[in-house]
Write an enzyme that holds these catalytic residues in place. Sequence first.
Site, PDB file in Angstrom:
ATOM      1  N   SER A 393       6.036  -6.950  -1.548  1.00  0.00           N
ATOM      2  CA  SER A 393       6.401  -7.574  -2.601  1.00  0.00           C
ATOM      3  C   SER A 393       7.537  -8.652  -2.454  1.00  0.00           C
ATOM      4  O   SER A 393       7.221  -9.581  -1.601  1.00  0.00           O
ATOM      5  CB  SER A 393       7.041  -6.380  -3.639  1.00  0.00           C
ATOM      6  OG  SER A 393       7.105  -6.847  -4.838  1.00  0.00           O
ATOM      7  N   ASP A 478      -3.093  -5.919  -9.814  1.00  0.00           N
ATOM      8  CA  ASP A 478      -1.412  -5.941  -9.729  1.00  0.00           C
ATOM      9  C   ASP A 478      -0.834  -6.700 -10.545  1.00  0.00           C
ATOM     10  O   ASP A 478      -1.248  -7.909 -10.846  1.00  0.00           O
ATOM     11  CB  ASP A 478      -1.157  -6.585  -8.199  1.00  0.00           C
ATOM     12  CG  ASP A 478       0.290  -6.433  -7.676  1.00  0.00           C
ATOM     13  OD1 ASP A 478       1.043  -6.179  -8.839  1.00  0.00           O
ATOM     14  OD2 ASP A 478       0.860  -6.482  -6.668  1.00  0.00           O
ATOM     15  N   HIS A 513      -0.115  -2.866  -7.842  1.00  0.00           N
ATOM     16  CA  HIS A 513       1.228  -3.102  -6.941  1.00  0.00           C
ATOM     17  C   HIS A 513       1.291  -2.296  -5.830  1.00  0.00           C
ATOM     18  O   HIS A 513       1.442  -2.657  -4.626  1.00  0.00           O
ATOM     19  CB  HIS A 513       2.303  -3.279  -7.663  1.00  0.00           C
ATOM     20  CG  HIS A 513       3.419  -4.094  -7.112  1.00  0.00           C
ATOM     21  ND1 HIS A 513       3.469  -5.105  -6.552  1.00  0.00           N
ATOM     22  CD2 HIS A 513       4.588  -3.728  -6.591  1.00  0.00           C
ATOM     23  CE1 HIS A 513       4.235  -5.658  -5.776  1.00  0.00           C
ATOM     24  NE2 HIS A 513       5.188  -4.758  -5.951  1.00  0.00           N
TER      25      HIS A 513
END
Length: 539
Positions: A393, A478, A513
């Site tokens: 991320s 995501d 995610h």
Amino acid sequence: YYELAAWALHPDGQLLALAEDRRGDRDYRITLLDLASGETLASLPHRAGDLLWSLDGKTLYTLVNERQTLRPWQLLAWQDGKETLVYEERDPAWLLGLYRTTDRRHLVLQSNNHDSSEQYLLDAGRADLLKGRERGLEYYLDTQGDRVLLKSNRDGALGLYQVADLSLVAKGEWQRLWSGEGRELEKWRLFAWHTVLQYRKEGDDWLDVLDAKGALIHSLPLTDGAGTAWIQGSQEPASDKVLIRRQGMAEPPHQRWLDLASGAWEGTPETRDTSPYQSERRWIAGKDGVKVPVSLVWRKGITHPRALLLYGYGAYGTPMRPYYQPRVLSLLDRGFVYAIAHVRGGGLLGECWYREGRGRDKQHSVDDFLAVADALARDPAIDPARLFAMGGSAGGLLVAAALNQAPTRFAGAVLQVPFVDLLSTMQDPELPLTRQEYAEWGNPAIPGDYAAMRRLSPYDNLHKAPYPPVYVTGGLHDSQVPYWEPLKWIARLRSHSTGTGPYLLRTELDGGHLGAPKTAALRAAQEFAFLLTLAGVNH
């Protein structure tokens, strides 16, 4: 994909509300069940995961997600099959949240942006303001019996304050009980006769116990070095004990009770002498002389130079605690050292450490990461030709930026759902998180911010260079890092790199995610197989 994010049982035990995610995009559906008949009484789409029953049990409060950005922005009250709007947050940089105080006497609606907060009481079925928003001021209410306490940064660092009654919150008549200066307050718990505060000081975890009047009676270190500890769960307020959970990079999780009155631990402490693994924290001088903490773990008895996997995140003030990670043991058993670089932008060393690595100062995060890599490569126990990087991320941005600035430093890298298209994302206010995160990454509409972002953005700074092999992951649903970011980044990397690769992309078609929980072990195995292959380990 399936995630049960939250649930709320009606006070009489007859109704159950569930917040479910079936895509991985964190856009939940609230399902209300009659437990006696099995009947579904309501199905409420496009909600956040927060949900609360009113004190009288007549109303279920939920938060509606803004359709495009998934920002929790409306508070709705469900009652007898009908919903009514209670509150709407119109500022696109602010988010709503819900919680109940420790004594369960009050329902709190919270609105906050990156560095400010505002709270409302829902006790009467309407949103009654506690204290109006002020830029830079955060406050969070909790109550236990006659005590009204606030966690707030009113005097700078997050501290603890007491208020005589709720009506005085707005007037600012707060008595400071505990100062957060030099300490980073993380968790606190209210008990009938005590207040317990868990905080970090110079990277280590500590616990302070106050009596009912707010006087300090115990101050206890919980960790030393590459370990972490915290208050476990939420205990019964009438209890005179608190449960503390501890673990480290070479220390499996365990927990013990602390007697709040005496400050004595119950039970025999876990021994770490028999562990086949060893961990430590080092301090490495950064590019500008700042000392950067690094947590390391390895298997004892391996004497030849080891491969090293360096993990980094460095955003949102997240401390990246040195947890015990069973999956990493398979790397350690095969001769790897695993290290976490606690770079600026993270929160291990507090608020200032965080602020020095965000916005226009984000380059500090990258400088720290590369300085740690260079220092560890000089360690005689490390093989400098087998140094690998990993980040997910926002940590993917960190690692990708480091690859642009030092393409030959690492022998390979794993980027998990990486935030690599900084400029394009932050120029699109309709994407989730964009308008809430200008303070974190910068606002490209401001020339100074744009210039700093342009110098850092991983996608925009790819250039002709011998980039190392890279393994990248993405998720089709995501909502935090859209799947096209890693896709377009890997495509451009392939066209610019003069290296031989491979440059691999794995997009999970059933997840968001965090990916689908059922395939988490498979994802880790594939990432580790990639690293072990590059390191020349075949067993």
